[in-house]
Scaffold this active site. Structure first.
Site, PDB file in Angstrom:
ATOM      1  N   LEU A   1      -7.819 -14.107  -7.268  1.00 31.87           N
ATOM      2  CA  LEU A   1      -7.557 -12.959  -6.409  1.00 31.87           C
ATOM      3  C   LEU A   1      -6.116 -12.917  -5.925  1.00 31.87           C
ATOM      4  CD1 LEU A   1     -10.787 -12.454  -4.288  1.00 31.87           C
ATOM      5  CD2 LEU A   1     -10.300 -11.895  -6.668  1.00 31.87           C
TER       6      LEU A   1
ATOM      7  N   GLY B   1     -14.001 -20.720  -2.406  1.00 29.43           N
ATOM      8  CA  GLY B   1     -13.620 -20.215  -1.099  1.00 29.43           C
ATOM      9  C   GLY B   1     -14.716 -19.377  -0.474  1.00 29.43           C
ATOM     10  N   ALA B   2     -14.772 -19.393   0.851  1.00 28.67           N
ATOM     11  CA  ALA B   2     -15.772 -18.604   1.587  1.00 28.67           C
ATOM     12  C   ALA B   2     -15.096 -17.822   2.700  1.00 28.67           C
ATOM     13  CB  ALA B   2     -16.857 -19.521   2.147  1.00 28.67           C
TER      14      ALA B   2
ATOM     15  N   ASN C   1     -12.619  -1.885   4.722  1.00 25.04           N
ATOM     16  CA  ASN C   1     -11.170  -1.821   4.510  1.00 25.04           C
ATOM     17  C   ASN C   1     -10.648  -0.393   4.345  1.00 25.04           C
ATOM     18  OD1 ASN C   1     -12.034  -1.223   1.873  1.00 25.04           O
ATOM     19  ND2 ASN C   1     -10.266  -2.247   0.957  1.00 25.04           N
TER      20      ASN C   1
ATOM     21  N   SER D   1       0.802  -1.225   0.000  1.00 23.50           N
ATOM     22  CA  SER D   1       0.000   0.000   0.000  1.00 23.50           C
ATOM     23  C   SER D   1       0.837   1.279   0.000  1.00 23.50           C
ATOM     24  CB  SER D   1      -0.967  -0.007   1.182  1.00 23.50           C
ATOM     25  OG  SER D   1      -1.929  -1.028   1.034  1.00 23.50           O
TER      26      SER D   1
ATOM     27  N   LYS E   1     -10.898  -6.189   9.728  1.00 18.99           N
ATOM     28  CA  LYS E   1     -11.889  -5.665   8.788  1.00 18.99           C
ATOM     29  C   LYS E   1     -13.321  -5.735   9.308  1.00 18.99           C
ATOM     30  CE  LYS E   1      -9.533  -6.256   4.348  1.00 18.99           C
ATOM     31  NZ  LYS E   1      -9.684  -6.787   2.972  1.00 18.99           N
TER      32      LYS E   1
ATOM     33  N   ALA F   1     -12.656 -12.440   1.646  1.00 15.41           N
ATOM     34  CA  ALA F   1     -12.874 -11.716   0.390  1.00 15.41           C
ATOM     35  C   ALA F   1     -14.116 -12.199  -0.352  1.00 15.41           C
ATOM     36  CB  ALA F   1     -11.654 -11.873  -0.514  1.00 15.41           C
TER      37      ALA F   1
ATOM     38  N   ASP G   1     -12.717  -2.954  -1.785  1.00 12.10           N
ATOM     39  CA  ASP G   1     -12.358  -4.190  -2.499  1.00 12.10           C
ATOM     40  C   ASP G   1     -13.376  -4.488  -3.592  1.00 12.10           C
ATOM     41  OD1 ASP G   1     -10.062  -4.740  -1.025  1.00 12.10           O
ATOM     42  OD2 ASP G   1     -11.167  -5.833   0.513  1.00 12.10           O
TER      43      ASP G   1
END
Length: 480
Positions: free
Chosen positions: A252, A133-134, A92, A22, A71, A137, A109
């Protein structure tokens, strides 16, 4: 950057934060935009989160990003939360609001990924989407898919519990009509608002039952950490029959640049992308919220190139400059002393075309030659490693080429005086742009036009006036 009494502070809270990219994004944006703000990461433990948020406000911190593991927990300490972030259940980005005496929470995001798929030409409207996926994100991805009008969304997870909870939350949003204001959500309208639609849009499936997905032309988002560097050969599903159903895959993960998931999608005829653009775009959106500005597309493009360089760290050296600046002569010697390969783009093009540069100019014209240069860079971009690349004098003049050159490696501009250039090339009859009368005057005119473009396209300017090879190499190597 000039840091003074009016410089604002922005940053990142999370744990860990040591490897965040970042600062590269936000400090780069501030420099490019001419805005006096500094971005720094702060490691915050879970039991210090509330104090960190209140302390940041008292310290006049303009805004913050939030990463794992905060988050969700951070939402308790905010003055307000954006509707999308509330629906996703994850924040975020924190934006200071002095009127509310605290921070407003956003989730960038989701719009960051949305901007990426739009730029990549991916339409989700009416499509069947699979999300692998869970985790944290995944809910933002589901929400984005709903906003974009996906027809059906399969949420595949190792165990069905977490996937089932996300599906339940998102389907409840659909049935409540909370998303019906979006023009890109065509299956909700005034007649069915708040009514159970024809089926649950989000369907949870355990990983062991992925083969129950019967549809073809799938859009698949890989939202797990499986395949992340250094475990680059790992993949959630390795069944070829699954990949035969995929039209487009978006991973991702962005390191490595091409995951095993992406390789399998491509091997079975699909298109695949990583999410490095999403990382950039979510940062740009946060930056725009903090500073109340719009970042121009040209600056975003430059930042994307810089981000790729930071992540993938290509070890090539690219030499640019006017004809006669020594790119080939010095480049070959540089490659020799540094034990690197050497490629000259003009020689590469001539070998491919079966004719000299002068002949290409004469037969096909300069515009076609410039197009060939661009295609050459695109081809070399993913091939070169540990290479010194010498380029034609006009290579960086097209903005697309300038970005491609920085994508290949560190760009050095070999800068030499007009008289030095003239003395080196005056007897060279193989340079089509110098044919005719008064070549010295032509060199002066061209260098005046090109010098600002060379300077913009490079990372470092090198003095290339010396004809002494050892001195020239010393000047180049001391800046590398």
């Amino acid at each position: 950057m000039d840091i003074n009494g009016s410089t604002r502070t922005i940053g990142l809270i999370g744990n860990p934060v040591e490897h965040t990219l970042s600062p590269v994004i936000h400090n780069g944006l501030s420099e490019a935009m001419g805005i006096s703000s500094v971005y720094v990461p702060w490691k915050v433990e879970a039991d210090g989160l509330e104090d960190a948020i209140h302390g940041a406000y008292e310290l006049n911190i303009l805004g913050m990003n939030v990463t794992v593991p905060h988050k969700n927990a951070v939402m308790e300490y905010l003055a307000d939360i954006d509707d999308a972030a509330r629906n996703i259940g994850s924040v975020n980005t924190l934006v200071r609001d002095d009127g509310k005496h605290g921070y407003i929470g956003y989730n960038t995001d989701m719009p960051g990924l949305r901007r990426q798929i739009h730029e990549d030409g991916i339409s989700l409207s009416g499509k069947t989407v699979v999300i692998l996926g869970a985790g944290g994100a995944s809910k933002a991805v589901v929400y984005m898919c709903l906003i974009e009008g996906a027809g059906k969304i399969y949420l595949v997870n190792r165990t069905i519990g977490k996937a089932g909870k996300i599906a339940e939350d998102m389907n409840r949003l659909v049935k409540s009509g909370a998303l019906s204001q979006s023009e890109q959500y065509p299956f909700l309208n005034e007649t069915n608002k708040g009514v159970y639609t024809e089926y649950d849009r989000v369907v949870p499936i355990s990983l062991s039952e992925y083969n129950k997905i019967s549809e073809n032309d799938l859009i698949v988002f890989q939202a797990t950490s499986i395949g992340l560097f250094p475990n680059v050969n790992d993949v959630v599903i390795d069944d070829p029959s699954f990949y035969e159903k995929i039209d487009t895959g978006i991973d991702l993960i962005y390191n490595p640049a091409e995951t095993m998931f992406m390789k399998l999608v491509k091997a079975h005829g699909g298109i695949a992308y990583n999410a490095l653009k999403m990382l950039l775009y979510q940062g740009v959106i946060a930056y725009e919220l903090w500073h109340n500005v719009k970042v121009p597309d040209e600056i975003v493009e430059d930042m994307y190139v810089e981000l790729k360089r930071q992540v993938y760290k290509k070890d090539n050296i690219v030499l640019i400059g006017f004809m006669g600046s020594g790119k080939t002569t010095f480049g070959k010697e540089l490659a020799k002393v540094r034990h690197m390969d050497f490629v000259d783009t003009d020689e590469f093009i001539e070998a491919r075309a079966g004719m000299s540069i002068a002949e290409i100019f004469a037969v096909k014209g300069e515009d076609e030659f410039r197009r060939i240069e661009t295609e050459t860079l695109k081809e070399l971009r993913n091939q070169l490693s540990n290479t010194v690349l010498s380029t034609g004098g006009g290579m960086p003049l097209r903005r697309e080429n300038a970005l491609l050159l920085k994508d290949i490696g560190k760009v050095l501009y070999l800068n030499a005086a007009t008289q030095v250039i003239y003395d080196r090339v005056k007897d060279d009859t193989g340079r089509p742009l110098l044919q005719g009368t008064n070549p010295y005057d032509k060199i002066c005119t061209m260098m005046k036009e090109r010098r600002p473009l060379y300077e913009r396209a490079c990372d470092i300017i090198v003095d290339a006036n010396s004809n002494d090879l050892d001195e020239a190499l010393y000047n180049i190597q001391k800046v590398i």
